[in-house]
Write an enzyme that holds these catalytic residues in place. Structure first.
Site, PDB file in Angstrom:
ATOM      1  N   CYS A   1      11.375   0.925   7.611  1.00 45.88           N
ATOM      2  CA  CYS A   1      12.535   0.903   6.728  1.00 45.88           C
ATOM      3  C   CYS A   1      13.813   1.331   7.434  1.00 45.88           C
ATOM      4  CB  CYS A   1      12.288   1.719   5.466  1.00 45.88           C
ATOM      5  SG  CYS A   1      11.873   3.414   5.742  1.00 45.88           S
TER       6      CYS A   1
ATOM      7  N   ARG B   1      19.129   9.350  -9.723  1.00 45.37           N
ATOM      8  CA  ARG B   1      19.905   8.180  -9.326  1.00 45.37           C
ATOM      9  C   ARG B   1      20.590   7.543 -10.537  1.00 45.37           C
ATOM     10  NH1 ARG B   1      16.424   5.284  -4.456  1.00 45.37           N
ATOM     11  NH2 ARG B   1      15.653   7.199  -3.540  1.00 45.37           N
TER      12      ARG B   1
ATOM     13  N   THR C   1      22.587   2.739  -2.471  1.00 42.01           N
ATOM     14  CA  THR C   1      21.258   2.332  -2.013  1.00 42.01           C
ATOM     15  C   THR C   1      20.950   3.045  -0.706  1.00 42.01           C
ATOM     16  OG1 THR C   1      19.829   0.525  -1.269  1.00 42.01           O
ATOM     17  CG2 THR C   1      22.186   0.272  -0.874  1.00 42.01           C
TER      18      THR C   1
ATOM     19  N   ARG D   1      19.911   9.021  -2.508  1.00 40.27           N
ATOM     20  CA  ARG D   1      18.601   9.647  -2.440  1.00 40.27           C
ATOM     21  C   ARG D   1      18.335  10.351  -3.758  1.00 40.27           C
ATOM     22  NH1 ARG D   1      16.505  11.301   2.306  1.00 40.27           N
ATOM     23  NH2 ARG D   1      14.628  11.562   1.039  1.00 40.27           N
TER      24      ARG D   1
ATOM     25  N   LEU E   1      18.398  -0.185   4.047  1.00 39.81           N
ATOM     26  CA  LEU E   1      19.149  -1.087   4.922  1.00 39.81           C
ATOM     27  C   LEU E   1      18.872  -2.543   4.573  1.00 39.81           C
ATOM     28  CD1 LEU E   1      18.776   0.686   8.390  1.00 39.81           C
ATOM     29  CD2 LEU E   1      20.601   0.914   6.707  1.00 39.81           C
ATOM     30  N   ARG E   2      17.664  -2.831   4.109  1.00 36.35           N
ATOM     31  CA  ARG E   2      17.319  -4.193   3.677  1.00 36.35           C
ATOM     32  C   ARG E   2      18.211  -4.637   2.531  1.00 36.35           C
ATOM     33  NH1 ARG E   2      14.815  -5.738  -0.782  1.00 36.35           N
ATOM     34  NH2 ARG E   2      14.246  -3.591  -1.268  1.00 36.35           N
ATOM     35  N   ARG E   3      18.358  -3.778   1.522  1.00 32.21           N
ATOM     36  CA  ARG E   3      19.219  -4.116   0.395  1.00 32.21           C
ATOM     37  C   ARG E   3      20.675  -4.195   0.833  1.00 32.21           C
ATOM     38  NH1 ARG E   3      15.998   0.229  -3.312  1.00 32.21           N
ATOM     39  NH2 ARG E   3      14.392  -1.177  -4.146  1.00 32.21           N
TER      40      ARG E   3
ATOM     41  N   LYS F   1       5.118  -0.326  -0.585  1.00 33.57           N
ATOM     42  CA  LYS F   1       6.304  -0.509   0.265  1.00 33.57           C
ATOM     43  C   LYS F   1       6.614   0.743   1.090  1.00 33.57           C
ATOM     44  CE  LYS F   1       9.735   0.606  -3.356  1.00 33.57           C
ATOM     45  NZ  LYS F   1      10.392   1.732  -2.685  1.00 33.57           N
ATOM     46  N   ASP F   2       6.077   1.905   0.694  1.00 38.20           N
ATOM     47  CA  ASP F   2       6.298   3.148   1.436  1.00 38.20           C
ATOM     48  C   ASP F   2       5.232   3.415   2.489  1.00 38.20           C
ATOM     49  OD1 ASP F   2       8.581   3.749  -0.034  1.00 38.20           O
ATOM     50  OD2 ASP F   2       7.467   4.893  -1.543  1.00 38.20           O
TER      51      ASP F   2
END
Length: 318
Positions: free
Chosen positions: A251, A164, A136, A158, A139-141, A91-92
């Site tokens: 992203c 986190r 989070t 971050r 932006l998708r989440r 995903k990165d």
């Protein structure tokens, strides 16, 4: 910011380039173990490389360059021959790779879902109190959370996984959203309050899989990494990445996709483009032969663009 890339190659048959975070090192060590198990006499080393994304921790990811900030320096080492392969959370990894590099293979996918980590015994998104603060950096989440719960307050998050989790324990957030696969790999499964169903939150393109990046034309490394390859996951992620590529997104844009390949070789791809505030979601799905995964991804991108995604993407770039 300019970071120095290692110039000395470790003495090994294969050298893996990796970020230095706990999750990145877990992934690199797992790949190392698989490669050594396949050929016990093979010497495999890990070269830790600090990336721009690791160095800049005080700005939202969407503001510092997106996915490429976690890969740039590793790719420079790969092109220089200092490392032979790079291990990424898929995903990165951007859909556009530098000239001379390619995605060599994709590993078997783990849990694709996002996970809710919450305080005070909260067990689901629906149990979060009104105006709960959710951490989070995605932006998708964010868009999909607000589409379901517009009352929620979103705060940037971050740092590594341990940091986190600590911020939830300290009460800075009511909950955070992380990838379930990453939590499981690091032994934090017990912290998961809810594995969020994909019909509530579509995952990031490639989420749950590892991508192995190598130099084009490096047949020796390509042959070595075949032991890692999972072809059903490859087709699924190929469709997702083609969808993302067709939208021209990264992203910095609320784009999500998830493909599944069944036992008969049929691929089902769902894709989504959202407004950041969650007030509009454009989503559709397409099914076809997994052998034509890229075509399916491109076609679905064209369909959602025609249904209004082009307008949403234009809003984000104005």
């Amino acid at each position: 910011m300019t970071l120095s890339v290692p110039t000395a190659r470790p003495d090994a048959d294969l050298v893996i380039g990796s970020r230095g975070s706990a999750l990145a090192l877990w992934q690199a060590e797992w790949v190392k173990a698989q490669l050594e198990r396949a050929v016990p006499t093979r010497r495999v080393a890990i070269q830790i490389i600090k990336t721009t994304g690791d160095a800049i921790l005080d700005a939202p990811l969407s503001k510092i360059g997106g996915k490429g900030v976690f890969t740039k320096e590793i790719e420079e080492a790969l092109l220089a021959g200092v490392v032979d392969l790079a291990v990424h959370s898929l995903k990165d990894l951007p859909t556009r790779l530098p000239d001379g590099l390619k995605l060599g293979c994709v590993t078997q996918r783990e849990d694709v879902r996002d996970a809710l980590v919450a305080r005070d015994g909260i067990r689901s998104l629906d149990e979060l109190p009104p105006r709960a603060i959710i951490g989070t950096s995605s932006l998708r989440r964010q868009a999909q959370l607000l589409a379901r719960r517009p009352d929620l307050q979103l705060a940037d998050l971050r740092g590594n996984v341990g940091t986190r989790l600590q911020r939830v324990d300290e009460g800075r957030y009511d909950a955070i959203i992380l990838a379930a696969a990453g939590l499981s790999r690091l032994g934090f499964e017990a912290r998961i309050a809810q594995r969020i169903p994909t019909d509530i939150m579509l995952p990031a393109v490639g989420q749950g899989a590892l991508g192995i990046e190598i130099r084009e034309g490096d047949s020796t490394t390509q042959a070595a990494i075949e032991v890692l390859a999972h072809h059903r996951t490859w087709h699924a992620c190929e469709a997702e990445r083609a969808f993302l590529h067709g939208l021209g997104g990264g992203c910095q844009v609320p784009i999500a996709a998830h493909a599944v390949v069944d036992d008969e070789g049929r691929l089902r791809l769902r894709g989504l483009v959202a407004r950041v505030d969650g007030t509009r979601l454009v989503q559709d799905e397409l099914t076809g032969d997994a052998r034509f995964a890229e075509d399916i991804g491109r076609e679905l991108a064209e369909r959602v663009l025609a249904q209004g995604a082009a307008e949403l993407l234009a809003e984000l770039h104005t």
